[in-house]
Design a protein around this motif. Structure first.
Motif, PDB file in Angstrom:
ATOM      1  N   GLN A 234      61.778   6.856 -48.007  1.00 17.98           N
ATOM      2  CA  GLN A 234      61.364   7.644 -46.408  1.00 17.98           C
ATOM      3  C   GLN A 234      61.462   9.102 -47.194  1.00 17.98           C
ATOM      4  N   ARG A 235      61.694   9.234 -48.082  1.00 16.95           N
ATOM      5  CA  ARG A 235      61.340  11.278 -49.114  1.00 16.95           C
ATOM      6  C   ARG A 235      59.851  11.168 -48.358  1.00 16.95           C
ATOM      7  N   ASP A 236      59.432  10.549 -49.162  1.00 16.58           N
ATOM      8  CA  ASP A 236      57.097  10.821 -48.507  1.00 16.58           C
ATOM      9  C   ASP A 236      56.954  12.477 -49.911  1.00 16.58           C
ATOM     10  N   GLY A 237      57.943  11.561 -51.478  1.00 20.21           N
ATOM     11  CA  GLY A 237      56.872  12.549 -51.891  1.00 20.21           C
ATOM     12  C   GLY A 237      55.809  11.952 -52.991  1.00 20.21           C
ATOM     13  N   VAL A 238      56.735  11.932 -54.393  1.00 19.84           N
ATOM     14  CA  VAL A 238      55.034  11.932 -55.332  1.00 19.84           C
ATOM     15  C   VAL A 238      55.746  10.359 -55.399  1.00 19.84           C
ATOM     16  N   TYR A 239      56.138   9.444 -55.059  1.00 16.07           N
ATOM     17  CA  TYR A 239      56.200   7.747 -55.304  1.00 16.07           C
ATOM     18  C   TYR A 239      56.079   7.288 -54.030  1.00 16.07           C
ATOM     19  N   ALA A 240      55.946   8.073 -52.151  1.00 17.83           N
ATOM     20  CA  ALA A 240      55.765   7.575 -51.677  1.00 17.83           C
ATOM     21  C   ALA A 240      54.442   7.199 -51.556  1.00 17.83           C
ATOM     22  N   ASP A 241      53.322   8.429 -52.173  1.00 22.41           N
ATOM     23  CA  ASP A 241      51.820   9.268 -52.555  1.00 22.41           C
ATOM     24  C   ASP A 241      51.618   8.041 -53.077  1.00 22.41           C
ATOM     25  N   LEU A 242      52.033   7.609 -54.375  1.00 23.02           N
ATOM     26  CA  LEU A 242      51.903   6.572 -55.446  1.00 23.02           C
ATOM     27  C   LEU A 242      51.433   5.541 -54.930  1.00 23.02           C
ATOM     28  N   VAL A 243      52.274   5.189 -53.793  1.00 21.76           N
ATOM     29  CA  VAL A 243      52.571   3.343 -53.326  1.00 21.76           C
ATOM     30  C   VAL A 243      51.063   3.464 -51.744  1.00 21.76           C
ATOM     31  N   ARG A 244      50.951   5.000 -51.657  1.00 22.00           N
ATOM     32  CA  ARG A 244      49.726   4.959 -50.465  1.00 22.00           C
ATOM     33  C   ARG A 244      48.698   4.626 -51.365  1.00 22.00           C
ATOM     34  N   ARG A 245      48.801   5.359 -52.818  1.00 24.63           N
ATOM     35  CA  ARG A 245      47.023   5.232 -52.956  1.00 24.63           C
ATOM     36  C   ARG A 245      47.003   4.462 -53.858  1.00 24.63           C
ATOM     37  N   GLN A 246      48.272   3.619 -54.226  1.00 27.83           N
ATOM     38  CA  GLN A 246      47.232   2.043 -54.600  1.00 27.83           C
ATOM     39  C   GLN A 246      46.921   1.192 -53.553  1.00 27.83           C
ATOM     40  N   THR A 247      48.137   1.266 -52.125  1.00 30.34           N
ATOM     41  CA  THR A 247      47.586   0.021 -51.657  1.00 30.34           C
ATOM     42  C   THR A 247      46.059   0.674 -51.128  1.00 30.34           C
ATOM     43  N   ARG A 248      45.859   1.584 -51.111  1.00 27.84           N
ATOM     44  CA  ARG A 248      44.349   2.168 -50.045  1.00 27.84           C
ATOM     45  C   ARG A 248      42.829   1.421 -51.234  1.00 27.84           C
TER      46      ARG A 248
END
Length: 271
Positions: A234-248
């Protein structure tokens, strides 16, 4: 001495002896409470595995302290420390000895019953029983060949048989295919669920740490975010970014696999 399993890295400064000018940590702090599962995530080179090396005392910090139950680990007996802390790393080392002795390496006085119990907990018992000589099957050079997932489950059984108070999982499933990873991850989840041990997970694949009590995101030797998976997402920071990149990445990998399959299928049709 009875161990509770609270780990703390306090004000750590560290550089590897072979690269003294490349400082990994400068005033780094981390605490892992008793009975909790804390995950370290972040890009390669952010210092995740270095934390594990310091807790195992493969290296000592240049400044600051690594504490177990509030005591500096440099004041503890090294053999006792390593028997209290279980480590499962990315590349498990198996020795030229039987399966049972490989598991017993974690605790030489373990009974056969304890060895088999640890193997069951590690999801290894059924494949070990199917080996030519079961637990007496010799492993090592030129002996029976095990898959990566099977080796990893023996390494987990070795860690379990110690009955550790602290379990360090350093990229424990990253070298495995999806099927083996699921098997190993199930074994680890069951172990963590069943005991009140303190667990520190270093993970590249973020899917394996979603359920951790706390996720710590590292970047260039610093903790940049901590929280649960949901908080951090929810914070939409570094972690959210890492998750999105791995999902892609995972998506594009599976798409390229599908297109490879369909092109080889059409090639088969054409032949």
């Amino acid at each position: 001495a009875e161990c509770e399993g609270t780990i703390e890295l306090r004000d750590i400064t560290f550089a590897y002896p072979q690269r003294p000018d490349a400082v990994v940590f400068q005033g780094f702090n981390l605490s892992v409470p008793t009975g909790r599962t804390v995950a370290l995530v972040g890009e390669s080179g952010s210092g995740k595995s270095t934390v594990v090396s310091l807790i195992e005392r493969f290296y000592d910090p240049l400044g600051g302290q690594v504490l177990l139950d509030g005591r500096d680990i440099r004041d503890l007996n090294l053999h006792w420390l390593r028997s209290t802390v279980g480590l499962v790393s990315q590349e498990p080392v198996l020795f030229n000895m039987s399966v049972a002795d490989n598991i017993r390496y974690g605790r030489p006085d373990a009974s056969q019953e304890a060895v088999e119990e640890a193997a069951r907990a590690a999801n290894a018992h059924s494949f070990v029983q199917a080996l030519p000589e079961g637990y007496a099957t010799q492993l090592g050079e030129g002996q029976i060949q095990l898959s990566g997932g099977q080796k990893q489950r023996i390494a987990i059984a070795r860690a379990i048989v110690k009955d550790p108070k602290v379990l360090l999982l350093d990229e424990a499933t990253s070298a495995l295919d999806a099927e083996s990873e699921r098997c190993v991850q199930d074994a680890l989840d069951a172990l963590i669920e069943a005991s009140s041990i303190t667990v520190l997970v270093v993970a590249h694949r973020l899917s394996t740490v979603r359920d951790a009590d706390r996720i710590c995101v590292m970047k260039r030797g610093l903790l940049v975010e901590t929280g649960t998976h949901d908080d951090l997402f929810q914070r939409d920071g570094v972690y959210a970014d890492l998750v999105r990149r791995q999902t892609r990445l995972a998506r594009s990998d599976s798409q390229s696999l599908l297109s490879q399959k369909s092109s080889s299928a059409s090639l088969g049709d054409a032949m």
